[in-house]
Write a protein that holds these residues in place. Structure first.
Motif, PDB file in Angstrom:
ATOM      1  N   ASP A  57      37.689  52.898 -70.365  1.00 40.76           N
ATOM      2  CA  ASP A  57      38.344  54.164 -70.679  1.00 40.76           C
ATOM      3  C   ASP A  57      39.800  54.168 -70.209  1.00 40.76           C
ATOM      4  N   LYS A  58      40.048  53.584 -69.035  1.00 42.73           N
ATOM      5  CA  LYS A  58      41.431  53.490 -68.533  1.00 42.73           C
ATOM      6  C   LYS A  58      42.264  52.609 -69.459  1.00 42.73           C
ATOM      7  N   LEU A  59      41.719  51.485 -69.884  1.00 44.22           N
ATOM      8  CA  LEU A  59      42.440  50.605 -70.798  1.00 44.22           C
ATOM      9  C   LEU A  59      42.657  51.273 -72.150  1.00 44.22           C
ATOM     10  N   ASN A  60      41.685  52.056 -72.593  1.00 43.82           N
ATOM     11  CA  ASN A  60      41.840  52.741 -73.874  1.00 43.82           C
ATOM     12  C   ASN A  60      43.017  53.708 -73.827  1.00 43.82           C
ATOM     13  N   ASN A  61      43.169  54.426 -72.729  1.00 40.01           N
ATOM     14  CA  ASN A  61      44.304  55.336 -72.580  1.00 40.01           C
ATOM     15  C   ASN A  61      45.629  54.578 -72.522  1.00 40.01           C
ATOM     16  N   ASP A  62      45.639  53.464 -71.772  1.00 41.13           N
ATOM     17  CA  ASP A  62      46.861  52.657 -71.685  1.00 41.13           C
ATOM     18  C   ASP A  62      47.225  52.078 -73.052  1.00 41.13           C
ATOM     19  N   GLY A  63      46.221  51.589 -73.769  1.00 32.56           N
ATOM     20  CA  GLY A  63      46.472  51.016 -75.079  1.00 32.56           C
ATOM     21  C   GLY A  63      46.959  52.048 -76.076  1.00 32.56           C
ATOM     22  N   PHE A  64      46.445  53.266 -75.979  1.00 29.69           N
ATOM     23  CA  PHE A  64      46.907  54.324 -76.887  1.00 29.69           C
ATOM     24  C   PHE A  64      48.375  54.633 -76.667  1.00 29.69           C
ATOM     25  N   GLN A  65      48.807  54.613 -75.415  1.00 33.15           N
ATOM     26  CA  GLN A  65      50.223  54.853 -75.148  1.00 33.15           C
ATOM     27  C   GLN A  65      51.075  53.741 -75.738  1.00 33.15           C
ATOM     28  N   CYS A  66      50.628  52.493 -75.604  1.00 34.04           N
ATOM     29  CA  CYS A  66      51.361  51.373 -76.201  1.00 34.04           C
ATOM     30  C   CYS A  66      51.400  51.497 -77.719  1.00 34.04           C
ATOM     31  N   ALA A  67      50.263  51.839 -78.313  1.00 32.52           N
ATOM     32  CA  ALA A  67      50.188  51.970 -79.766  1.00 32.52           C
ATOM     33  C   ALA A  67      51.112  53.082 -80.260  1.00 32.52           C
ATOM     34  N   THR A  68      51.170  54.184 -79.530  1.00 30.26           N
ATOM     35  CA  THR A  68      52.067  55.282 -79.901  1.00 30.26           C
ATOM     36  C   THR A  68      53.524  54.842 -79.840  1.00 30.26           C
ATOM     37  N   ASN A  69      53.879  54.081 -78.817  1.00 28.17           N
ATOM     38  CA  ASN A  69      55.250  53.581 -78.704  1.00 28.17           C
ATOM     39  C   ASN A  69      55.600  52.654 -79.873  1.00 28.17           C
ATOM     40  N   ILE A  70      54.646  51.825 -80.269  1.00 25.98           N
ATOM     41  CA  ILE A  70      54.881  50.911 -81.394  1.00 25.98           C
ATOM     42  C   ILE A  70      55.132  51.697 -82.675  1.00 25.98           C
ATOM     43  N   VAL A  71      54.322  52.712 -82.906  1.00 21.24           N
ATOM     44  CA  VAL A  71      54.492  53.522 -84.107  1.00 21.24           C
ATOM     45  C   VAL A  71      55.843  54.234 -84.090  1.00 21.24           C
ATOM     46  N   ASN A  72      56.245  54.765 -82.962  1.00 17.76           N
ATOM     47  CA  ASN A  72      57.546  55.430 -82.870  1.00 17.76           C
ATOM     48  C   ASN A  72      58.687  54.459 -83.166  1.00 17.76           C
TER      49      ASN A  72
END
Length: 233
Positions: A57-72
């Motif tokens: 769950d911690k990695l999922n949250n970290d990965g979502f932040q990375c994915a959001t940055n990539i999309v931006n």
């Protein structure tokens, strides 16, 4: 706030996403504190499942932040592309700054992709550990059948479950996280190469909400923790 951040607020404002609390010690599990043999191993496995899911769950949250940055970043690159309706500026005015901006943007995008790759790599390790837990549970089941026959022991090891039920619960958990890992790997491969904004939002939604880990999977873990005495009845 970025464009993706604003769009994402509209998608997830009614969504509750929380990481489970640590397993508490209570009076209901004190009777399991001195157990040995198969019961001890099953109890330890249940705690390991819980801890691995917390890490996931911690990695999922970290990965979502990375994915959001990539999309931006991808959206920003798309917005900076010149429109065909306007004539290009003289090369002497655009070449130095444009090349520098593109190089800087590409480097930042690559760094963020590397961070997301690191997150997925750690998820691979977690699933490998889950596979080990499944192997251990299967070994316990084989031992019980060897000692007591196909029907198993008469008295339950913990509260009420037969040994086979612990194996079935572990199989459900492993199958869910194995499928979710495959989805994460697909998103990792496609996210930075996608230029369609709607598809970006689909990838972000799939990453955050984890369709292959439904509420039933969390309930399966809670049932396992209850049965082994980690949760109070």
């Amino acid at each position: 706030m970025s464009e993706v951040g604003q769009n994402w607020d509209n998608i997830s404002k009614d969504t509750t996403y929380s990481v489970p609390a640590d397993v508490p010690m209570s009076s209901s599990n004190t009777k399991f504190s001195a157990v040995t043999g198969s019961a001890r191993k099953i109890k330890d496995n249940a705690a390991d499942w819980h801890n691995l899911m917390l890490k996931w769950d911690k990695l999922n949250n970290d990965g979502f932040q990375c994915a959001t940055n990539i999309v931006n970043m991808r959206n920003s690159q798309r917005d900076q592309q010149p429109l065909d309706d306007f004539p290009p500026a003289p090369a002497c005015q655009t070449f130095p700054s444009a090349v520098q901006q593109q190089a800087a943007g590409a480097a930042e995008l690559q760094d963020e992709c590397s961070r997301l790759q690191a997150v997925v790599d750690r998820m691979v390790v977690i699933v490998a550990k889950m596979e080990h837990l499944m192997s251990v549970q299967r070994g316990i089941q084989d031992l019980e059948e060897f000692q007591f026959g196909p029907e198993g022991r008469t008295l339950p090891l913990c509260h009420s479950w037969k040994t086979q039920e612990f194996e079935e619960s572990s199989r459900v958990l492993l199958a869910a996280f194995s499928q979710e890992l495959k989805l994460k790997q697909v998103i990792l491969q496609e996210l930075a190469h996608t230029a369609v904004a709607d598809l970006h939002m689909v990838y972000l939604s799939c990453w955050l909400h984890q369709p292959f880990i439904p509420a039933q999977t969390r309930l399966a873990l809670e049932a396992l923790l209850l049965e082994t005495g980690h949760r109070s009845l």
